[in-house]
Design a protein around this motif. Structure first.
Motif, short mmCIF file in Angstrom:
data_model
loop_
_atom_site.label_atom_id
_atom_site.label_comp_id
_atom_site.label_asym_id
_atom_site.label_seq_id
_atom_site.Cartn_x
_atom_site.Cartn_y
_atom_site.Cartn_z
N UNK A 41 0.95 -1.27 0.04
CA UNK A 41 0.06 0.14 -0.28
C UNK A 41 1.16 0.83 -0.47
N UNK A 42 1.24 2.18 -1.45
CA UNK A 42 2.52 3.02 -1.04
C UNK A 42 1.58 3.54 -1.17
N UNK A 43 2.85 5.29 -1.28
CA UNK A 43 2.27 6.82 -0.94
C UNK A 43 1.90 7.15 -2.61
N UNK A 44 0.86 8.35 -2.32
CA UNK A 44 -0.32 8.46 -3.95
C UNK A 44 1.34 9.40 -4.42
N UNK A 45 2.33 9.95 -3.89
CA UNK A 45 3.75 10.14 -4.31
C UNK A 45 4.43 11.00 -2.73
N UNK A 46 5.97 11.09 -2.54
CA UNK A 46 6.66 11.16 -2.21
C UNK A 46 6.61 12.10 -1.14
N UNK A 47 6.98 12.19 0.22
CA UNK A 47 6.11 13.03 1.37
C UNK A 47 7.09 14.37 0.96
N UNK A 48 6.66 15.63 1.08
CA UNK A 48 7.15 16.36 0.51
C UNK A 48 7.37 16.85 -0.35
N UNK A 49 6.57 16.12 -1.73
CA UNK A 49 7.20 16.01 -3.06
C UNK A 49 7.39 17.46 -3.97
N UNK A 84 5.06 19.75 -2.82
CA UNK A 84 3.81 19.77 -1.63
C UNK A 84 2.50 18.83 -2.09
N UNK A 85 2.70 18.29 -3.35
CA UNK A 85 1.20 17.49 -3.73
C UNK A 85 1.25 17.17 -4.53
N UNK A 86 1.01 16.03 -4.71
CA UNK A 86 0.46 14.35 -5.58
C UNK A 86 -0.07 13.99 -5.21
N UNK A 87 -1.05 13.29 -7.15
CA UNK A 87 -1.93 12.96 -7.36
C UNK A 87 -1.70 11.87 -8.43
N UNK A 88 -2.54 11.08 -8.21
CA UNK A 88 -2.21 9.81 -9.02
C UNK A 88 -3.56 9.44 -9.21
N UNK A 89 -3.41 8.57 -10.36
CA UNK A 89 -4.43 7.54 -10.94
C UNK A 89 -4.13 5.89 -11.19
N UNK A 90 -5.06 4.99 -10.63
CA UNK A 90 -4.22 3.69 -11.11
C UNK A 90 -5.91 3.14 -11.41
N UNK A 91 -5.29 2.08 -11.98
CA UNK A 91 -6.34 0.64 -12.74
C UNK A 91 -5.23 -0.36 -12.22
N UNK A 92 -6.54 -0.92 -11.01
CA UNK A 92 -6.26 -2.06 -10.72
C UNK A 92 -7.08 -3.24 -10.98
N UNK A 115 -6.60 9.25 -6.78
CA UNK A 115 -6.32 10.34 -5.34
C UNK A 115 -5.34 11.34 -5.70
N UNK A 116 -4.86 11.97 -4.55
CA UNK A 116 -4.18 13.10 -4.02
C UNK A 116 -3.69 13.65 -2.53
N UNK A 117 -2.58 13.75 -2.22
CA UNK A 117 -2.11 13.79 -1.34
C UNK A 117 -1.56 15.02 -0.72
N UNK A 118 -1.13 15.44 0.29
CA UNK A 118 -0.56 16.89 0.34
C UNK A 118 0.01 17.32 1.92
N UNK A 119 1.54 17.04 1.55
CA UNK A 119 3.05 16.76 2.52
C UNK A 119 1.85 18.54 3.68
N UNK A 120 1.51 18.37 4.74
CA UNK A 120 1.70 20.57 5.40
C UNK A 120 2.90 20.41 6.32
N UNK A 121 2.96 19.28 6.19
CA UNK A 121 4.80 19.22 7.55
C UNK A 121 5.62 18.67 6.88
#
Length: 271
Positions: A41-49, A84-92, A115-121
Motif C-alpha cells: 500500500x504505497x503513497x500517492x507521491x513522496x512525502x514533501x514532493x 508538496x502535492x501528489x496526484x495519482x491515477x490507478x487501474x487495479x 487520489x491526491x496527497x498534500x504534505x502539510x508538515x
C-alpha cells in the motif's frame, strides 16, 4: 589489530555515503525528507514532493484464497503538479484463470482510482513529515457483465493521514491510516472499515535499497484482519527499481500466503 582497524575505517565511510545520498535528496528547496515508502500500500507521491516529480508503477501479485487463486495486477501513474502535492491515477485488476472451480469470482477491472496527497508538515530538524490525502474509487462490474449490467457498481471514499520519521540515517518508520466508506449503488448500503498500516524499514547505506516490514490492518465493526508483509526494494538502474513483497495473514480463514512484485520507473530521475 589489522581487522579491527579495517572495521573502524569502514564505519566513517558508510556514514559519509549515507550523508552524501541523503544530502542529494534534501539539499534542494523546498525542504524534503528522505523516507522509505511501503511497497504494497504505497503513497500517492513522496512525502514533501517537489513540482515535476513523476513515477510509473506496474504491479503483479498472486494470493492463495483457499478455494482458488487470485491474480492481481495494477498500473498507476503519479506526479507532482506543484510542491508538496501528489496526484495519482490507478487501474487495479483482479484476474481468476479459467478452469477454476465454481467458487472463484469473475475477473474484472476493480475500479477507476484517483487520489491526491498534500504534505502539510516537513521538518528537517526532526526528520519528520506529515500528509493528508483522499482516494476515490469508482467500483466496476465483472468483465462478463459488460453491456448487460451497470458498469459502475459503487463508490469507495477513503480520506487518510500519514506521518513518517527517519531515525538517524538508516531506520525509517511510517504510519498510514484512515477510514474507508463503501457505497453500493444496488442497495444504497454503506460499509465502513478502518485501515491502519504501520511500516518499518532499514535503508542500506549509500543506496536506495531497503528491507522492511509492512503491517496492513483492516478493522470493521465485528472483525480484525492483519497481513504481515516482509519486503525489499532494489535499484536496478538509476531510474528503475523493483519491490518484492510476501504476505502472511494472521488468520487463514479467507486467504493464505501471497506474493507481490512492483516495478517502479521514474522518468527523468538522475543519480
Amino acid at each position: 589489530m589489522i581487522t579491527n582497524i579495517g572495521v573502524k575505517a569502514q564505519e566513517p565511510e558508510k556514514k559519509e555515503q549515507d550523508s552524501i545520498y541523503i544530502n542529494e535528496i534534501e539539499r534542494k528547496k523546498p525542504a524534503k525528507i528522505l523516507h522509505a515508502e511501503p511497497l504494497y500500500i504505497d503513497l500517492i507521491r513522496d512525502l514533501g514532493a517537489r513540482k515535476g516529480e513523476k513515477e510509473w508503477n506496474v504491479g503483479f501479485g498472486i494470493t492463495d484464497r483457499n478455494m482458488y487463486d487470485e491474480y492481481e495486477a495494477l498500473v498507476e501513474y503519479e506526479w507532482a503538479p506543484m510542491d508538496r502535492l501528489g496526484l495519482e491515477v490507478e487501474l487495479p485488476f483482479s484476474i481468476y484463470p479459467s478452469g477454476m472451480n465454481g467458487n472463484a469470482p469473475s475477473s474484472k477491472l476493480n475500479s477507476l482510482k484517483i487520489a491526491g496527497q498534500y504534505s502539510f508538515f516537513v521538518s528537517e530538524k526532526f526528520n519528520t513529515s506529515m500528509a493528508i490525502g483522499y482516494i476515490h474509487e469508482l467500483e466496476m462490474t465483472e468483465f462478463v457483465n459488460y453491456g448487460t449490467e451497470q458498469l459502475f457498481t459503487g463508490n469507495v471514499y477513503n480520506p487518510f493521514y500519514i506521518v513518517a520519521k527517519r531515525w538517524g540515517s538508516n531506520f525509517h518508520s511510517l504510519l498510514y491510516t484512515g477510514p474507508q466508506f463503501l457505497h453500493h449503488f444496488s442497495n444504497g448500503l454503506v460499509e465502513t472499515n478502518w485501515q491502519i498500516n504501520s511500516n518499518f524499514h532499514y535503508m542500506i547505506s549509500g543506496t536506495r535499497n531497503f528491507i522492511g516490514i509492512e503491517l496492513n490492518k483492516n478493522v470493521g465493526t465485528d472483525y480484525f484482519d492483519m497481513t504481515i508483509r516482509p519486503q525489499m526494494r532494489l535499484g536496478i538502474m538509476d531510474n528503475l527499481l523493483i519491490g518484492i513483497v510476501a504476505g502472511v495473514p494472521i488468520s487463514r480463514d479467507n486467504e493464505r500466503f501471497s506474493t507481490f512484485l512492483r516495478l517502479i520507473y521514474e522518468p527523468g530521475h538522475r543519480k
